[in-house]
Design a protein around this motif. Structure first.
Motif, mmCIF file in Angstrom:
data_model
loop_
_atom_site.group_PDB
_atom_site.id
_atom_site.type_symbol
_atom_site.label_atom_id
_atom_site.label_comp_id
_atom_site.label_asym_id
_atom_site.label_seq_id
_atom_site.Cartn_x
_atom_site.Cartn_y
_atom_site.Cartn_z
ATOM 1 N N MET A 1 0.902 -1.271 -0.026
ATOM 2 C CA MET A 1 -0.007 -0.073 -0.005
ATOM 3 C C MET A 1 0.813 1.252 0.069
ATOM 4 N N THR A 2 0.595 2.141 -0.729
ATOM 5 C CA THR A 2 1.194 3.426 -0.999
ATOM 6 C C THR A 2 1.035 4.124 0.296
ATOM 7 N N THR A 3 2.181 4.843 0.937
ATOM 8 C CA THR A 3 2.269 5.706 1.995
ATOM 9 C C THR A 3 2.303 7.157 1.399
ATOM 10 N N VAL A 4 1.427 7.956 2.079
ATOM 11 C CA VAL A 4 1.064 9.329 1.522
ATOM 12 C C VAL A 4 1.272 10.293 2.747
ATOM 13 N N THR A 5 2.148 11.115 2.758
ATOM 14 C CA THR A 5 2.097 12.038 3.651
ATOM 15 C C THR A 5 1.807 13.475 3.000
ATOM 16 N N VAL A 6 0.618 14.043 3.541
ATOM 17 C CA VAL A 6 -0.040 15.066 3.214
ATOM 18 C C VAL A 6 0.535 16.400 4.042
ATOM 19 N N TRP A 7 1.185 17.501 3.323
ATOM 20 C CA TRP A 7 1.664 18.363 4.058
ATOM 21 C C TRP A 7 0.955 19.612 3.749
ATOM 22 N N ASN A 8 1.082 20.612 4.955
ATOM 23 C CA ASN A 8 0.256 21.808 4.805
ATOM 24 C C ASN A 8 0.748 22.738 5.592
ATOM 25 N N GLU A 9 1.049 24.027 5.283
ATOM 26 C CA GLU A 9 1.348 24.963 6.025
ATOM 27 C C GLU A 9 0.242 25.120 7.217
ATOM 28 N N TYR A 10 -1.028 24.880 7.184
ATOM 29 C CA TYR A 10 -2.177 25.199 8.214
ATOM 30 C C TYR A 10 -2.035 26.350 9.027
ATOM 31 N N ARG A 11 -1.761 27.554 8.363
ATOM 32 C CA ARG A 11 -1.820 28.840 8.805
ATOM 33 C C ARG A 11 -3.130 29.431 8.498
ATOM 34 N N HIS A 12 -3.521 29.634 6.943
ATOM 35 C CA HIS A 12 -4.801 30.102 6.547
ATOM 36 C C HIS A 12 -6.208 29.752 7.175
ATOM 37 N N GLU A 13 -6.089 28.526 7.602
ATOM 38 C CA GLU A 13 -7.376 27.893 8.151
ATOM 39 C C GLU A 13 -7.395 28.387 9.811
ATOM 40 N N ARG A 14 -6.351 28.485 10.249
ATOM 41 C CA ARG A 14 -6.249 28.912 11.747
ATOM 42 C C ARG A 14 -6.478 30.568 11.905
ATOM 43 N N GLU A 15 -6.247 31.151 10.789
ATOM 44 C CA GLU A 15 -6.171 32.712 10.910
ATOM 45 C C GLU A 15 -7.329 33.502 10.488
ATOM 46 N N ASP A 16 -7.879 32.757 9.241
ATOM 47 C CA ASP A 16 -8.789 33.263 8.503
ATOM 48 C C ASP A 16 -10.269 32.493 8.616
ATOM 49 N N ASP A 17 -11.376 33.349 9.086
ATOM 50 C CA ASP A 17 -12.642 32.833 9.235
ATOM 51 C C ASP A 17 -13.186 32.091 7.845
ATOM 52 N N ALA A 18 -12.900 32.930 6.639
ATOM 53 C CA ALA A 18 -13.365 32.390 5.690
ATOM 54 C C ALA A 18 -12.685 31.202 5.096
ATOM 55 N N VAL A 19 -11.508 31.094 5.165
ATOM 56 C CA VAL A 19 -10.748 29.831 4.942
ATOM 57 C C VAL A 19 -11.305 28.646 5.835
ATOM 58 N N ARG A 20 -11.407 28.949 7.056
ATOM 59 C CA ARG A 20 -11.870 27.807 7.930
ATOM 60 C C ARG A 20 -13.230 27.384 7.765
ATOM 61 N N GLU A 21 -14.147 28.291 6.929
ATOM 62 C CA GLU A 21 -15.695 28.047 6.730
ATOM 63 C C GLU A 21 -15.308 26.790 5.466
ATOM 64 N N VAL A 22 -14.478 26.831 4.632
ATOM 65 C CA VAL A 22 -14.064 26.007 3.524
ATOM 66 C C VAL A 22 -13.547 24.769 4.087
ATOM 67 N N TYR A 23 -12.547 24.883 5.001
ATOM 68 C CA TYR A 23 -11.658 23.818 5.296
ATOM 69 C C TYR A 23 -11.591 23.756 6.887
ATOM 70 N N PRO A 24 -12.741 23.458 7.500
ATOM 71 C CA PRO A 24 -12.625 23.598 8.981
ATOM 72 C C PRO A 24 -11.525 22.970 9.901
ATOM 73 N N ASP A 25 -10.980 21.589 9.191
ATOM 74 C CA ASP A 25 -9.951 21.042 9.837
ATOM 75 C C ASP A 25 -8.621 21.178 9.075
ATOM 76 N N GLY A 26 -8.611 22.163 8.221
ATOM 77 C CA GLY A 26 -7.205 22.386 7.368
ATOM 78 C C GLY A 26 -7.388 21.730 5.919
ATOM 79 N N ILE A 27 -6.771 22.271 4.975
ATOM 80 C CA ILE A 27 -6.710 21.619 3.610
ATOM 81 C C ILE A 27 -5.961 20.210 3.850
ATOM 82 N N HIS A 28 -5.099 20.047 4.476
ATOM 83 C CA HIS A 28 -4.554 18.815 4.686
ATOM 84 C C HIS A 28 -5.388 17.576 5.211
ATOM 85 N N ALA A 29 -6.597 18.048 5.846
ATOM 86 C CA ALA A 29 -7.413 16.987 6.469
ATOM 87 C C ALA A 29 -8.293 16.715 5.220
#
Length: 223
Positions: free
Chosen positions: A1-29
């Motif tokens: 099975m292929t192991t994938v590591t999904v990397w993300n800054e995870y800054r916008h989602e914690r700092e911007d309500d508009a981004v959090r609304e679209v990706y509440p747990d982060g783009i990586h999630a």
């Protein structure tokens, strides 16, 4: 099975309500969830984790790394960039998504500025499949329509791709090489343009299919 590591800054989602609304747990999630649904072994890592979550042990266990970054490229340590670079050359696959074109690792692998034109427009994008026989395009029609997105335009300062799978057109008339395949050392690299943080692009089934196909294509194979 292929192991994938999904990397993300995870800054916008914690700092911007508009981004959090679209990706509440982060783009990586969101990315991790749809890759997990497709049968990949998925783990996540973010910028503020120790060593950005990309320890030598994590990378040694990673077949394919996906990379989403935007506002904090310079905060990624050169030591980690060198570590990822070594793993790509030795065979690890790398998917660079949207604004990850300006990441240290992508610029290092391309050897260019990776600059481009851009415009936050909220306009429609049509992603045309120009290499329909490529594995990354499997299951994709001749065009993916993204209702609202940020425009990226040429010139995109990257080397000519080994294979160009997708080309984008925007309402303003701009075009962009939006699905580019490269090989560096033993590693396969795919740059995929869609994915602005304020639009639900990674929730779109066709985009998810392309990302999943690209993970399969970039998975190391014994030769």
């Amino acid at each position: 099975m292929t192991t994938v590591t999904v990397w993300n800054e995870y800054r916008h989602e914690r700092e911007d309500d508009a981004v959090r609304e679209v990706y509440p747990d982060g783009i990586h999630a969101t990315i991790a969830e749809f890759l997990d649904d497709r049968g990949f072994d998925v783990q996540t890592a973010t910028l503020d984790d120790p060593e950005h979550g990309l320890t030598r042990e994590v990378l040694d266990d990673t077949d394919v790394l996906t990379w989403w970054g935007h506002e904090a490229h310079e905060e990624v340590s050169d030591e980690v960039v060198e570590r990822v670079h070594e793993r790509v050359l030795s065979g690890m696959g790398l998917l660079v998504l949207h604004s990850g074109h300006y990441s240290k690792i992508f610029k290092r692998l391309m050897g260019t500025s990776c600059g481009l034109k851009w415009r936050e427009s909220g306009e429609t994008e049509r992603i045309w499949t120009v290499e329909p026989g490529h594995p990354i395009a499997e299951g994709i029609d001749e065009c993916i329509e993204v209702p609202e997105t940020e425009m990226y335009g040429e010139r995109f300062d990257v080397p000519a791709p080994d294979t160009l799978v997708f080309t984008s057109w925007f309402e303003g008339g701009e075009v962009f090489r939006s699905g580019c395949c490269y090989r560096r050392g033993s590693g396969r690299i795919f740059y995929f343009r869609p994915g602005h943080e304020t639009y639900p692009i990674y929730h779109q089934p066709e985009i998810q299919t392309v990302v999943a196909n690209a993970v399969s294509w970039a998975t190391p194979v014994d030769t």
